[in-house]
Design an enzyme around this catalytic site. Sequence first.
Site, PDB file in Angstrom:
ATOM      1  CE1 TYR A   1      46.823  47.238  40.096  1.00  0.00           C
ATOM      2  CE2 TYR A   1      45.411  47.294  42.057  1.00  0.00           C
ATOM      3  CZ  TYR A   1      44.899  46.997  40.941  1.00  0.00           C
ATOM      4  OH  TYR A   1      44.544  46.420  40.126  1.00  0.00           O
TER       5      TYR A   1
ATOM      6  CD  GLU B   1      45.986  38.977  38.943  1.00  0.00           C
ATOM      7  OE1 GLU B   1      45.684  39.649  38.747  1.00  0.00           O
ATOM      8  OE2 GLU B   1      46.169  39.338  41.012  1.00  0.00           O
TER       9      GLU B   1
END
Length: 544
Positions: free
Chosen positions: A337, A533
């Site tokens: 990421y 999330e």
Amino acid sequence: MKGSQQSDKTVCLSGGKKKTVLDRSGKLMVLSGPMEGREFILGEELSRIGSSAENDIVVEDRTVSRRHCEIRRTAAGYVVRDLGSTNGTRVDEVEVSEALLDHGAEVCMGDTSLILCSLRETKQCILARRALAKKRLNVGLAIQKFSRNGIGYSIAEWSDVRHVFAAAVPRRGKTLAEQADDALRTIETVNGVHGTHKAIVHQAVFLPDPALIDECRSIMRAFYGSDLPVTSYIAQPPCEGKLLAIEALGLGTGRGEVEIERMSEQLLVARHNGMVWTHAAPVVSRAKGLSAYDQGCAAFGKLQALLAGANVRMDQVLRTWLYQGGIVADEGDSQRYKELNRARADIYQDIRFLTDLLPKGHAGSIYPASTGIGTEGRGLELSAIALATDRLDVVAVPLENPRQTSAYGYGAHYSPKSPKFSRGMALSCGKYAMIFISGTASITASETRHVGDATAQTRETLDNISALISEENLARHGFPGMGTTLGGLGLARVYIKRREDYAQVRAVCDRMLGELPTIYAIADVCRPDLLVEIEGIALSQRCG
């Protein structure tokens, strides 16, 4: 719809949260028309309605067909079906061929309007309840919602155009084809009932395995034919254990006309009221041997070329989704990421986003709203929405959260190049506002909160979203009167890292969000200590 196979095409039309159970035999009360005040008790199984004396319920109205419609009692409730009438059958102001009726649904035929209610209710009681409901709706919420048993949808009139957000988890079927057919027909029915049939512009399909993507794509092509929406195929297992779940956005004509141009399977342009929306997906980078950085650069390069085919610039992009396989896995001395963030930062460094839409004098960093989330496999998939318009009353402002450090302001210990996205993007058009909410987690300032506790992380995440879209925050960003609450959400996706946390996460969402079309999927979040999330779209309307 392609193909001739018949299936269940009913859907509930009520947006109210409180459900009232009808007596064994409910009744229809005439609210307006030549027979105003009359009441008709519905039969145990079937009631045929029309102007002919042969019907079970005879409506003396010259605008009603002889055999106009029928209402049948089913295990799910009362279902109305039009019988090919001249003037059509409408439920809550929407013309339908068949629809499931909730308590309080208004059925209109010709000049006659009837309401479905219990035997005990009086006209005065019904009118008082409807007046109160109307008053309650006028509090800045620009949306009506319904969800039950894996099916949910929201309806919003935004800039004189109807937006329908729908989510469906299959209720039946064992194979991918059977489950897809069930979910797709639910989506089709919802959009058909609300005037957005054949006008789905963007669709996200969640699958448990990347190996199912090609089969799923073939199913979508066969079902939609030339009406295929831009579709992202996301390798994230649906939490309910099904082989797929579907989220869809449809546009329908209100007072403004909608024109849809399907340029390819990856690119669609929707025009209405002087605005041009471009939906792009899926932009895929799965070449073997590519680093996460090179995958990111390749995907953004493909997106730029794809948009250019519709004369759209990268700086007009206001919302992106990045689905990355192995998002928290190591890559050399770094993390996948972090390397994706480095690629995005390098691509964005010379782009000045949304300069055509920003209010005069706006200062600060400008980046699209975005979600960066994990998927199965090791590839990268990118989707985006862009907007172009010459209208002076359409304004976009990137939102930051007063409870959080801006993502692009993170310190180097989180990522050598910080994530270049805004916490949200507010788009106003006259008295309406649409807020694209970026992927949001249990972070305050820049630190993860409630490590190991999925329930507390879910509450913290929703508190962050509440602060982001609040009136106080919207006013702080120059949009006074445009703020809303969690009740203003029209759509949500909830990404959960651990399958065993699903029940407790969903319980928190059900309690704090109420009825809302929501997709729950298993996905790795961008920090190892984040368990949840959430992203979404909120809509609001300035009152007065």
